[in-house]
Design a protein around this motif. Structure first.
Motif, PDB file in Angstrom:
ATOM      1  N   ALA A  66       0.607  -1.129  -0.059  1.00 39.18           N
ATOM      2  CA  ALA A  66       0.131   0.127  -0.177  1.00 39.18           C
ATOM      3  C   ALA A  66       0.693   1.369   0.040  1.00 39.18           C
ATOM      4  N   ASP A  67       2.189   1.358  -0.450  1.00 39.67           N
ATOM      5  CA  ASP A  67       2.961   2.351  -0.473  1.00 39.67           C
ATOM      6  C   ASP A  67       2.384   3.685  -1.156  1.00 39.67           C
ATOM      7  N   ASP A  68       1.740   3.475  -2.083  1.00 37.95           N
ATOM      8  CA  ASP A  68       1.149   4.644  -2.932  1.00 37.95           C
ATOM      9  C   ASP A  68       0.076   5.267  -2.095  1.00 37.95           C
ATOM     10  N   GLN A  69      -0.679   4.385  -1.491  1.00 38.70           N
ATOM     11  CA  GLN A  69      -1.831   4.869  -0.822  1.00 38.70           C
ATOM     12  C   GLN A  69      -1.158   5.618   0.524  1.00 38.70           C
ATOM     13  N   ILE A  70      -0.373   5.006   1.187  1.00 42.03           N
ATOM     14  CA  ILE A  70       0.333   5.592   2.625  1.00 42.03           C
ATOM     15  C   ILE A  70       0.762   7.000   2.133  1.00 42.03           C
ATOM     16  N   TYR A  71       1.704   6.906   1.030  1.00 38.26           N
ATOM     17  CA  TYR A  71       2.409   8.193   0.663  1.00 38.26           C
ATOM     18  C   TYR A  71       1.391   9.389   0.256  1.00 38.26           C
ATOM     19  N   THR A  72       0.288   9.117  -0.554  1.00 35.92           N
ATOM     20  CA  THR A  72      -0.728   9.872  -0.827  1.00 35.92           C
ATOM     21  C   THR A  72      -1.370  10.707   0.472  1.00 35.92           C
ATOM     22  N   GLU A  73      -1.821   9.669   1.083  1.00 41.29           N
ATOM     23  CA  GLU A  73      -2.743   9.976   2.382  1.00 41.29           C
ATOM     24  C   GLU A  73      -1.751  10.861   3.207  1.00 41.29           C
ATOM     25  N   PHE A  74      -0.363  10.404   3.571  1.00 38.65           N
ATOM     26  CA  PHE A  74       0.417  10.931   4.503  1.00 38.65           C
ATOM     27  C   PHE A  74       0.760  12.365   4.071  1.00 38.65           C
ATOM     28  N   ARG A  75       0.978  12.587   2.750  1.00 43.24           N
ATOM     29  CA  ARG A  75       1.274  14.214   2.200  1.00 43.24           C
ATOM     30  C   ARG A  75       0.071  14.870   2.126  1.00 43.24           C
ATOM     31  N   LYS A  76      -1.017  14.324   2.151  1.00 46.01           N
ATOM     32  CA  LYS A  76      -2.500  15.107   2.063  1.00 46.01           C
ATOM     33  C   LYS A  76      -2.518  15.653   3.481  1.00 46.01           C
ATOM     34  N   ASN A  77      -2.470  14.680   4.343  1.00 49.21           N
ATOM     35  CA  ASN A  77      -2.758  15.065   6.021  1.00 49.21           C
ATOM     36  C   ASN A  77      -1.501  15.725   6.419  1.00 49.21           C
ATOM     37  N   PHE A  78      -0.315  15.420   6.074  1.00 51.75           N
ATOM     38  CA  PHE A  78       0.860  16.180   6.816  1.00 51.75           C
ATOM     39  C   PHE A  78       1.810  16.744   5.608  1.00 51.75           C
ATOM     40  N   LYS A  79       1.356  17.773   5.046  1.00 52.90           N
ATOM     41  CA  LYS A  79       2.029  18.317   3.516  1.00 52.90           C
ATOM     42  C   LYS A  79       3.254  19.111   3.998  1.00 52.90           C
ATOM     43  N   ASP A  80       2.985  19.692   5.101  1.00 56.22           N
ATOM     44  CA  ASP A  80       4.175  20.842   5.849  1.00 56.22           C
ATOM     45  C   ASP A  80       5.226  19.778   6.755  1.00 56.22           C
ATOM     46  N   LEU A  81       5.017  18.673   7.170  1.00 58.49           N
ATOM     47  CA  LEU A  81       5.761  17.862   7.985  1.00 58.49           C
ATOM     48  C   LEU A  81       7.199  17.810   7.515  1.00 58.49           C
ATOM     49  N   LYS A  82       8.133  18.182   8.395  1.00 61.89           N
ATOM     50  CA  LYS A  82       9.591  18.220   8.031  1.00 61.89           C
ATOM     51  C   LYS A  82       9.849  16.765   8.521  1.00 61.89           C
ATOM     52  N   ILE A  83      10.439  15.960   7.384  1.00 61.23           N
ATOM     53  CA  ILE A  83      10.671  14.718   7.460  1.00 61.23           C
ATOM     54  C   ILE A  83      12.160  14.288   7.703  1.00 61.23           C
ATOM     55  N   ASP A  84      12.801  15.138   7.250  1.00 61.99           N
ATOM     56  CA  ASP A  84      14.422  14.900   7.352  1.00 61.99           C
ATOM     57  C   ASP A  84      15.045  14.752   8.743  1.00 61.99           C
ATOM     58  N   VAL A  85      14.447  15.778   9.403  1.00 59.36           N
ATOM     59  CA  VAL A  85      14.796  15.761  10.840  1.00 59.36           C
ATOM     60  C   VAL A  85      13.429  16.148  11.700  1.00 59.36           C
TER      61      VAL A  85
END
Length: 167
Positions: A66-85
């Motif tokens: 479900a990688d595509d679904q997880i990524y799409t939903e994650f970026r829809k809900n957390f578009k500004d979340l800084k993920i590198d750190v």
């Protein structure tokens, strides 16, 4: 559970641990043996994932069906979340938990063991250490690591390992 001469668990011990860890949490309370088994399983998962992103270019990894679904939903809900750190507060604060809860629950039945505790690196350019690790749910781990892989943040780990092996 007895350890074999090499210091690890035997196949029987691993099966017993897996069976115990599949029971509902209420069955155990705060059993130190179960906490140790969970810690060992989480550490093993972290070690395998660290080895994986060191050996294979993370941009090409597929972690779940479900990688595509997880990524799409994650970026829809957390578009500004800084993920590198990551800031642990973005996962652990009460407002963060309120935002993460519906995201996580939508993967119940989609991602196996979506709510299991998993170790997540805070700074993706560094390895799993006590200072660089936070406890997250498995779906949070997948969402953040899939995004790190697709957005190129985990490439630093792969490139560093590749350089080390060529020197």
């Amino acid at each position: 559970m007895a350890a074999y001469a090499g210091g690890g668990l035997s196949a029987v011990d691993v099966r017993e641990a897996a069976a115990a860890l599949s029971l509902p949490a209420e069955a155990f309370g705060n059993d130190p043996a179960v906490e140790m088994l969970w810690a060992m399983k989480a550490h093993q998962h972290a070690e395998v994932y660290g080895n994986l992103i060191s050996a294979v270019d993370p941009k090409f990894l597929k972690l779940t069906k479900a990688d595509d679904q997880i990524y799409t939903e994650f970026r829809k809900n957390f578009k500004d979340l800084k993920i590198d750190v990551l800031d642990p507060e973005d996962l652990k604060s009460e407002p963060a938990k309120e935002k993460w809860r519906p995201f996580c629950l939508q993967f119940d039945g989609v991602v196996e063991d979506f709510n299991y505790g998993t170790l997540l690196r805070l700074d993706c350019s560094k390895g799993y250490t006590e200072e660089n690790t936070v406890l997250a749910t498995r779906i949070q781990f997948f969402a953040i690591e899939i995004a790190r892989n697709r957005e190129g943040y985990n490439s630093v780990v792969y490139n560093r390992a590749k350089e080390a092996s060529s020197s």
